[in-house]
Design a protein around this motif. Structure first.
Motif, mmCIF file in Angstrom:
data_model
loop_
_atom_site.group_PDB
_atom_site.id
_atom_site.type_symbol
_atom_site.label_atom_id
_atom_site.label_comp_id
_atom_site.label_asym_id
_atom_site.label_seq_id
_atom_site.Cartn_x
_atom_site.Cartn_y
_atom_site.Cartn_z
ATOM 1 N N GLY A 99 15.567 -1.950 9.459
ATOM 2 C CA GLY A 99 15.165 -2.277 10.816
ATOM 3 C C GLY A 99 13.717 -1.916 11.132
ATOM 4 N N ARG A 100 13.318 -0.682 10.837
ATOM 5 C CA ARG A 100 11.935 -0.269 11.107
ATOM 6 C C ARG A 100 10.944 -1.070 10.261
ATOM 7 N N ALA A 101 11.332 -1.378 9.042
ATOM 8 C CA ALA A 101 10.464 -2.169 8.166
ATOM 9 C C ALA A 101 10.262 -3.581 8.712
ATOM 10 N N GLU A 102 11.312 -4.156 9.240
ATOM 11 C CA GLU A 102 11.189 -5.498 9.812
ATOM 12 C C GLU A 102 10.290 -5.505 11.035
ATOM 13 N N GLN A 103 10.338 -4.428 11.814
ATOM 14 C CA GLN A 103 9.439 -4.314 12.958
ATOM 15 C C GLN A 103 7.995 -4.113 12.506
ATOM 16 N N ALA A 104 7.826 -3.370 11.413
ATOM 17 C CA ALA A 104 6.486 -3.023 10.946
ATOM 18 C C ALA A 104 5.791 -4.158 10.203
ATOM 19 N N ALA A 105 6.551 -4.984 9.512
ATOM 20 C CA ALA A 105 5.964 -5.982 8.617
ATOM 21 C C ALA A 105 4.953 -6.905 9.299
ATOM 22 N N PRO A 106 5.235 -7.448 10.494
ATOM 23 C CA PRO A 106 4.221 -8.310 11.126
ATOM 24 C C PRO A 106 2.920 -7.573 11.417
ATOM 25 N N HIS A 107 3.020 -6.288 11.748
ATOM 26 C CA HIS A 107 1.819 -5.506 12.029
ATOM 27 C C HIS A 107 1.003 -5.288 10.746
ATOM 28 N N LEU A 108 1.700 -5.060 9.634
ATOM 29 C CA LEU A 108 0.988 -4.906 8.372
ATOM 30 C C LEU A 108 0.327 -6.214 7.954
ATOM 31 N N ARG A 109 1.015 -7.311 8.141
ATOM 32 C CA ARG A 109 0.439 -8.615 7.814
ATOM 33 C C ARG A 109 -0.805 -8.875 8.658
ATOM 34 N N ASP A 110 -0.717 -8.579 9.947
ATOM 35 C CA ASP A 110 -1.878 -8.776 10.826
ATOM 36 C C ASP A 110 -3.037 -7.887 10.397
ATOM 37 N N PHE A 111 -2.713 -6.653 10.020
ATOM 38 C CA PHE A 111 -3.773 -5.737 9.627
ATOM 39 C C PHE A 111 -4.476 -6.216 8.358
ATOM 40 N N VAL A 112 -3.711 -6.691 7.381
ATOM 41 C CA VAL A 112 -4.330 -7.209 6.162
ATOM 42 C C VAL A 112 -5.253 -8.378 6.496
ATOM 43 N N GLY A 113 -4.835 -9.224 7.444
ATOM 44 C CA GLY A 113 -5.699 -10.315 7.878
ATOM 45 C C GLY A 113 -6.997 -9.805 8.486
ATOM 46 N N THR A 124 -15.802 1.732 -3.363
ATOM 47 C CA THR A 124 -14.366 1.810 -3.064
ATOM 48 C C THR A 124 -14.112 2.330 -1.655
ATOM 49 N N ALA A 125 -12.941 2.010 -1.137
ATOM 50 C CA ALA A 125 -12.483 2.548 0.148
ATOM 51 C C ALA A 125 -10.970 2.620 0.125
ATOM 52 N N VAL A 126 -10.446 3.554 0.900
ATOM 53 C CA VAL A 126 -9.001 3.695 1.081
ATOM 54 C C VAL A 126 -8.721 3.672 2.572
ATOM 55 N N VAL A 127 -7.647 2.990 2.957
ATOM 56 C CA VAL A 127 -7.220 2.955 4.346
ATOM 57 C C VAL A 127 -5.835 3.573 4.438
ATOM 58 N N ALA A 128 -5.714 4.622 5.232
ATOM 59 C CA ALA A 128 -4.409 5.231 5.518
ATOM 60 C C ALA A 128 -3.837 4.515 6.733
ATOM 61 N N TRP A 129 -2.798 3.714 6.510
ATOM 62 C CA TRP A 129 -2.259 2.860 7.570
ATOM 63 C C TRP A 129 -0.950 3.430 8.116
ATOM 64 N N LEU A 130 -1.061 4.235 9.139
ATOM 65 C CA LEU A 130 0.131 4.641 9.896
ATOM 66 C C LEU A 130 0.209 3.691 11.092
ATOM 67 N N GLY A 131 0.619 2.480 10.790
ATOM 68 C CA GLY A 131 0.620 1.419 11.792
ATOM 69 C C GLY A 131 2.004 1.058 12.282
ATOM 70 N N TYR A 132 2.979 1.916 11.978
ATOM 71 C CA TYR A 132 4.337 1.648 12.435
ATOM 72 C C TYR A 132 5.040 2.958 12.725
ATOM 73 N N ARG A 133 6.116 2.867 13.484
ATOM 74 C CA ARG A 133 6.914 4.046 13.795
ATOM 75 C C ARG A 133 7.883 4.273 12.643
ATOM 76 N N THR A 134 7.596 5.276 11.853
ATOM 77 C CA THR A 134 8.401 5.523 10.655
ATOM 78 C C THR A 134 9.773 6.085 11.039
ATOM 79 N N PRO A 135 10.781 5.855 10.214
ATOM 80 C CA PRO A 135 12.098 6.438 10.505
ATOM 81 C C PRO A 135 12.110 7.933 10.256
ATOM 82 N N GLY A 136 13.026 8.619 10.907
ATOM 83 C CA GLY A 136 13.201 10.045 10.663
ATOM 84 C C GLY A 136 13.939 10.278 9.361
ATOM 85 N N THR A 137 13.715 11.450 8.786
ATOM 86 C CA THR A 137 14.383 11.787 7.532
ATOM 87 C C THR A 137 15.902 11.775 7.679
ATOM 88 N N VAL A 138 16.402 12.348 8.759
ATOM 89 C CA VAL A 138 17.839 12.356 9.015
ATOM 90 C C VAL A 138 18.086 11.458 10.220
#
Length: 341
Positions: free
Chosen positions: A193-207, A171-185
């Motif tokens: 918006g942040r999710a839409e920016q992040a999604a292509p990067h996550l797709r590329d990473f899975v590839g 087994t392996a686990v990957v901690a993917w902090l591959g996007y700029r997360t939104p602030g709590t407040v």
């Protein structure tokens, strides 16, 4: 993701997100509008108070393959060490300490970028030979400054996988902090918006990950809080086997089938998670859309709902917990043993 807690009912019981009336939804929209205006004023001022931390550009890496993993780990550790020295010279001891920890000889970094809030992708286990891999996608306020808690969560999942895995299963686990997360407040935590920016990067990473592990490795996305919005945006025909949404405010989709994913979609929420009190609606506000739609643990969404016990919003990776036990079962593909809510 972290949103302000809503008030409890007069009887002391929490209002569940699956049984709200139209009037409550309207009140919530008004509250969000007020919060958005407040955040639009407060957040830029607070952000401006923290100077940018200097850091080197990310290391130049060869395409990821089983044979280049070691080179990537070495190069990214060296980059994190340089970033630590630069942060220390700048007087930012907190960031210097975080970077220095990531530069440790035992750390396996697939990616590192110390600039701004920072990005990092870390491996737990032997990725090149793993039969089961989980990618953990974090929610709001996850950055290099707060990375230690994300590291702890991913490490806990890997330990649980190791404990439960049948003999011979790697087994392996990957901690993917591959996007700029939104602030709590902030206004960004209320929109996709942040999710839409992040999604292509996550797709590329899975590839990339599939090129390292091969097509027969079972791959699961474990998406926490706002991270589930990211996963929802990236899910369309993504080459993963399972998609687990935990503490989710919604994905932006009305139904699991609308994610257009070949993966099995799972969802869970602990009994102490305040996300239960957030209305799962989506509304057009001014020039943006606020909210993320149907509650993923509701029957209307159509996910496979599993038991997360009494987890609070930060408790899904607590060692010994029902939530972590079930997450590991999903990653291992031992789904007949998953307990349901």
């Amino acid at each position: 993701m972290a949103l302000a807690r809503t008030a409890r009912d007069s009887g002391g019981e929490r209002r569940r997100g699956t049984s709200r009336g139209t009037s409550r939804g309207t009140s919530w929209v008004r509250a969000l509008l007020a919060a958005s205006i407040t955040a639009a004023i407060v957040v830029p001022l607070s952000a401006a108070a923290r100077p940018e931390v200097p850091a080197p550009a990310p290391a130049a890496l060869a395409p990821l393959t089983p044979s280049t993993l070691g080179e990537a780990y070495t190069a990214n550790r060296a980059n994190a060490e340089k970033a630590s020295r630069m942060a220390a010279a700048h007087g930012d001891r907190r960031r210097a300490a975080a970077d220095r920890s990531l530069a440790g000889p035992a750390r396996r970094l697939l990616a590192f970028d110390g600039r701004g809030a920072g990005l990092a992708t870390e491996v737990f286990g032997d990725l090149a030979h793993a039969d089961r891999v989980a990618v953990v996608v974090p929610g709001s306020d996850t950055s290099l400054d707060t990375y230690a808690r994300f590291h702890t969560a991913a490490a806990a999942l890997h330990r649980e996988l190791t404990r439960q895995a049948p003999p011979g299963t790697r087994t392996a686990v990957v901690a993917w902090l591959g996007y700029r997360t939104p602030g709590t407040v902030s206004t960004t935590v209320l929109t996709a918006g942040r999710a839409e920016q992040a999604a292509p990067h996550l797709r590329d990473f899975v590839g990339e990950l599939r090129r390292v592990t091969g097509p027969h490795t079972r791959l699961t996305l474990v998406c926490h809080s706002y991270g589930s919005v990211v996963c929802g945006r990236a899910a369309d025909h993504l080459a993963v086997d399972d998609l687990a949404l935990i503490g989710s405010p919604g994905t932006g989709a009305d139904k699991a089938s609308a994610l257009h994913t070949p993966a099995r979609v799972w969802a869970a929420r602990g009994s102490e998670d305040w996300v239960a009190e957030v209305p799962h609606v989506r509304a057009d506000l001014l020039v943006t859309t606020v909210g993320f739609g149907t509650d993923p643990v509701s029957p209307a969404f159509g996910a496979r709902v599993f038991d997360a016990g009494d987890a609070d919003h930060s408790g899904y990776f607590t060692p010994g917990s029902t939530a972590l036990t079930n997450l590991a079962r999903i990653v291992l593909g031992d789904t007949s043993e998953v307990t349901h809510d």
